[in-house]
Design a protein around this motif. Structure first.
Motif, PDB file in Angstrom:
ATOM      1  N   VAL A  93      49.817  27.977  67.774  1.00 43.34           N
ATOM      2  CA  VAL A  93      48.360  28.117  67.701  1.00 43.34           C
ATOM      3  C   VAL A  93      47.927  28.085  69.654  1.00 43.34           C
ATOM      4  O   VAL A  93      46.688  29.092  70.091  1.00 43.34           O
ATOM      5  CB  VAL A  93      48.062  26.647  68.008  1.00 43.34           C
ATOM      6  CG1 VAL A  93      46.725  25.920  67.947  1.00 43.34           C
ATOM      7  CG2 VAL A  93      48.108  26.081  66.141  1.00 43.34           C
ATOM      8  N   ILE A  94      48.797  28.052  70.424  1.00 43.02           N
ATOM      9  CA  ILE A  94      48.621  27.919  71.853  1.00 43.02           C
ATOM     10  C   ILE A  94      49.014  29.573  72.071  1.00 43.02           C
ATOM     11  O   ILE A  94      48.371  30.068  72.517  1.00 43.02           O
ATOM     12  CB  ILE A  94      49.875  27.174  72.507  1.00 43.02           C
ATOM     13  CG1 ILE A  94      50.067  25.843  72.679  1.00 43.02           C
ATOM     14  CG2 ILE A  94      49.857  27.203  73.897  1.00 43.02           C
ATOM     15  CD1 ILE A  94      48.583  25.542  72.562  1.00 43.02           C
ATOM     16  N   LYS A  95      49.648  30.111  71.871  1.00 38.06           N
ATOM     17  CA  LYS A  95      49.682  31.982  71.428  1.00 38.06           C
ATOM     18  C   LYS A  95      48.343  32.467  71.387  1.00 38.06           C
ATOM     19  O   LYS A  95      47.707  33.194  72.334  1.00 38.06           O
ATOM     20  CB  LYS A  95      50.888  32.012  71.770  1.00 38.06           C
ATOM     21  CG  LYS A  95      51.120  34.017  72.286  1.00 38.06           C
ATOM     22  CD  LYS A  95      52.444  34.205  71.293  1.00 38.06           C
ATOM     23  CE  LYS A  95      52.506  35.353  71.441  1.00 38.06           C
ATOM     24  NZ  LYS A  95      54.173  36.093  70.471  1.00 38.06           N
ATOM     25  N   MET A  96      48.075  31.722  70.168  1.00 38.53           N
ATOM     26  CA  MET A  96      46.853  32.742  69.838  1.00 38.53           C
ATOM     27  C   MET A  96      45.349  32.336  70.665  1.00 38.53           C
ATOM     28  O   MET A  96      44.320  33.192  71.343  1.00 38.53           O
ATOM     29  CB  MET A  96      46.297  32.649  68.041  1.00 38.53           C
ATOM     30  CG  MET A  96      46.934  32.857  67.710  1.00 38.53           C
ATOM     31  SD  MET A  96      46.089  34.604  67.737  1.00 38.53           S
ATOM     32  CE  MET A  96      47.296  35.763  66.612  1.00 38.53           C
ATOM     33  N   ILE A  97      45.384  30.880  71.378  1.00 36.40           N
ATOM     34  CA  ILE A  97      44.244  30.919  72.032  1.00 36.40           C
ATOM     35  C   ILE A  97      44.549  31.370  73.322  1.00 36.40           C
ATOM     36  O   ILE A  97      43.613  31.325  73.823  1.00 36.40           O
ATOM     37  CB  ILE A  97      44.273  28.982  72.319  1.00 36.40           C
ATOM     38  CG1 ILE A  97      43.927  28.299  71.105  1.00 36.40           C
ATOM     39  CG2 ILE A  97      43.279  28.376  73.004  1.00 36.40           C
ATOM     40  CD1 ILE A  97      43.719  26.685  70.596  1.00 36.40           C
ATOM     41  N   GLN A  98      45.319  31.412  74.243  1.00 31.71           N
ATOM     42  CA  GLN A  98      45.322  32.746  74.925  1.00 31.71           C
ATOM     43  C   GLN A  98      45.349  33.629  74.539  1.00 31.71           C
ATOM     44  O   GLN A  98      44.657  33.930  75.773  1.00 31.71           O
ATOM     45  CB  GLN A  98      47.332  31.811  75.755  1.00 31.71           C
ATOM     46  CG  GLN A  98      47.803  30.862  75.959  1.00 31.71           C
ATOM     47  CD  GLN A  98      49.774  31.137  76.111  1.00 31.71           C
ATOM     48  OE1 GLN A  98      49.855  31.565  75.821  1.00 31.71           O
ATOM     49  NE2 GLN A  98      49.816  29.636  77.246  1.00 31.71           N
ATOM     50  N   LEU A  99      45.628  34.052  73.650  1.00 30.07           N
ATOM     51  CA  LEU A  99      44.904  35.569  73.394  1.00 30.07           C
ATOM     52  C   LEU A  99      43.458  35.628  73.029  1.00 30.07           C
ATOM     53  O   LEU A  99      42.793  36.675  73.210  1.00 30.07           O
ATOM     54  CB  LEU A  99      45.627  36.516  72.295  1.00 30.07           C
ATOM     55  CG  LEU A  99      47.045  36.354  72.211  1.00 30.07           C
ATOM     56  CD1 LEU A  99      47.909  36.791  70.588  1.00 30.07           C
ATOM     57  CD2 LEU A  99      47.529  37.466  73.294  1.00 30.07           C
ATOM     58  N   GLY A 100      43.322  34.525  72.748  1.00 32.58           N
ATOM     59  CA  GLY A 100      41.736  34.363  73.330  1.00 32.58           C
ATOM     60  C   GLY A 100      40.764  34.406  71.919  1.00 32.58           C
ATOM     61  O   GLY A 100      39.779  35.003  71.926  1.00 32.58           O
ATOM     62  N   ILE A 101      41.197  33.660  71.362  1.00 31.98           N
ATOM     63  CA  ILE A 101      40.776  33.847  69.630  1.00 31.98           C
ATOM     64  C   ILE A 101      39.808  32.754  69.947  1.00 31.98           C
ATOM     65  O   ILE A 101      39.717  32.013  70.512  1.00 31.98           O
ATOM     66  CB  ILE A 101      41.817  33.909  68.191  1.00 31.98           C
ATOM     67  CG1 ILE A 101      42.605  32.453  68.596  1.00 31.98           C
ATOM     68  CG2 ILE A 101      42.618  34.641  68.222  1.00 31.98           C
ATOM     69  CD1 ILE A 101      41.612  31.271  67.692  1.00 31.98           C
ATOM     70  N   ASN A 102      39.079  32.781  68.824  1.00 27.61           N
ATOM     71  CA  ASN A 102      37.893  32.462  68.494  1.00 27.61           C
ATOM     72  C   ASN A 102      37.500  31.019  67.424  1.00 27.61           C
ATOM     73  O   ASN A 102      37.426  30.307  67.268  1.00 27.61           O
ATOM     74  CB  ASN A 102      36.482  32.717  68.626  1.00 27.61           C
ATOM     75  CG  ASN A 102      36.485  33.918  69.884  1.00 27.61           C
ATOM     76  OD1 ASN A 102      36.916  34.986  69.081  1.00 27.61           O
ATOM     77  ND2 ASN A 102      35.376  33.402  70.143  1.00 27.61           N
ATOM     78  N   GLY A 103      38.569  31.059  66.741  1.00 24.70           N
ATOM     79  CA  GLY A 103      38.946  29.632  65.356  1.00 24.70           C
ATOM     80  C   GLY A 103      40.405  30.375  65.044  1.00 24.70           C
ATOM     81  O   GLY A 103      40.788  31.187  64.739  1.00 24.70           O
ATOM     82  N   TYR A 104      40.670  28.567  64.487  1.00 32.06           N
ATOM     83  CA  TYR A 104      42.440  28.802  63.579  1.00 32.06           C
ATOM     84  C   TYR A 104      41.923  28.224  62.240  1.00 32.06           C
ATOM     85  O   TYR A 104      41.884  26.478  62.839  1.00 32.06           O
ATOM     86  CB  TYR A 104      43.068  28.170  64.863  1.00 32.06           C
ATOM     87  CG  TYR A 104      44.580  28.687  64.923  1.00 32.06           C
ATOM     88  CD1 TYR A 104      45.130  29.016  65.447  1.00 32.06           C
ATOM     89  CD2 TYR A 104      44.890  28.471  63.472  1.00 32.06           C
ATOM     90  CE1 TYR A 104      46.445  29.706  64.884  1.00 32.06           C
ATOM     91  CE2 TYR A 104      46.506  28.278  63.150  1.00 32.06           C
ATOM     92  CZ  TYR A 104      47.036  29.210  63.523  1.00 32.06           C
ATOM     93  OH  TYR A 104      49.216  29.721  63.954  1.00 32.06           O
ATOM     94  N   LEU A 105      42.340  28.542  61.538  1.00 30.31           N
ATOM     95  CA  LEU A 105      42.033  27.990  60.204  1.00 30.31           C
ATOM     96  C   LEU A 105      43.205  28.319  59.286  1.00 30.31           C
ATOM     97  O   LEU A 105      44.101  29.016  59.357  1.00 30.31           O
ATOM     98  CB  LEU A 105      40.686  28.472  59.268  1.00 30.31           C
ATOM     99  CG  LEU A 105      39.490  27.828  59.429  1.00 30.31           C
ATOM    100  CD1 LEU A 105      38.470  28.951  58.791  1.00 30.31           C
ATOM    101  CD2 LEU A 105      39.129  26.142  58.927  1.00 30.31           C
TER     102      LEU A 105
END
Length: 212
Positions: A93-105
């Motif tokens: 989750v943290i890695k994806m947010i750092q990459l700048g994604i817009n949402g997580y399901l």
């Protein structure tokens, strides 16, 4: 006009099932499916239509979700990225947010929540389920002492207050009586100081640190 979606998932049955679900949503349509990030790159090179949203799995062969998100944000920053995965660990989750994604399901989400998430991402640019938000807040808590040493200007603090509103950057500039370019400079400065890459990250930081 319907928002367009491309599904990137190596499980063909899941991708086709998702397409069938999304085609019942009034505001969205699926353009095509890809088996992994490399397949997506190939289709873009073949001049396939560029979507508004990429619905992206993480665990895939050849080019996984992390590599794909990084590539998309670098070469196609206008595309919104919604992660749809079975992986709910903090590191992912943290890695994806750092990459700048817009949402997580998570893949066990209901069609109702999937439609809700897609609508919010299309309208506001972000959507995170409660469990993902808790991970983000926990991560910020772990950095609390470090953040206290970061020196922010008064204008950066004022800008942070507006990141948790629904105003876009142009509207924030009007509120702050400055140009949109100046607001972008505040944003970029905060990205660098706080080691963040998205407005979502700024908003979470603002909420956690009382910039309301």
């Amino acid at each position: 006009m319907k928002k367009t979606i491309v599904i990137v998932d190596d499980h063909i049955l899941i991708a086709q099932a998702l397409k069938g679900i999304i085609e019942n949503f009034e505001d969205f349509q699926v353009l095509y499916e890809c088996e992994n990030g490399k397949d997506l790159q190939d289709k873009f090179q073949l001049k396939k239509p560029i979507p508004d949203i990429v619905l992206l799995d993480i665990s895939m062969p050849i080019m996984d979700g992390f590599e794909t998100a990084k590539w998309l944000k670098k070469l196609h920053p206008g595309i919104l990225i919604m992660i749809l995965s079975m992986q709910n660990d903090e590191q992912s989750v943290i890695k994806m947010i750092q990459l700048g994604i817009n949402g997580y399901l998570l893949k066990n989400t209901s069609p109702y929540e999937l439609e809700k998430a897609l609508k919010q991402v299309a309208k506001e640019g972000f959507y995170y389920q409660d469990w993902a938000s808790r991970i983000v807040f926990a991560s910020l808590n772990n950095k609390k002492e470090e953040q206290r040493t970061i020196k922010l200007t008064d204008r950066e603090k004022e800008f942070l207050k507006y990141t948790i509103t629904e105003m876009n950057y142009k509207e924030i500039a009007e509120k702050m009586f400055c140009s949109p370019r100046t607001v972008e400079s505040y944003r970029d400065s905060l990205f660098e100081k706080l080691e963040l890459k998205t407005r979502v990250g700024l908003a979470v930081f603002a909420l956690k640190n009382g910039f309301e």
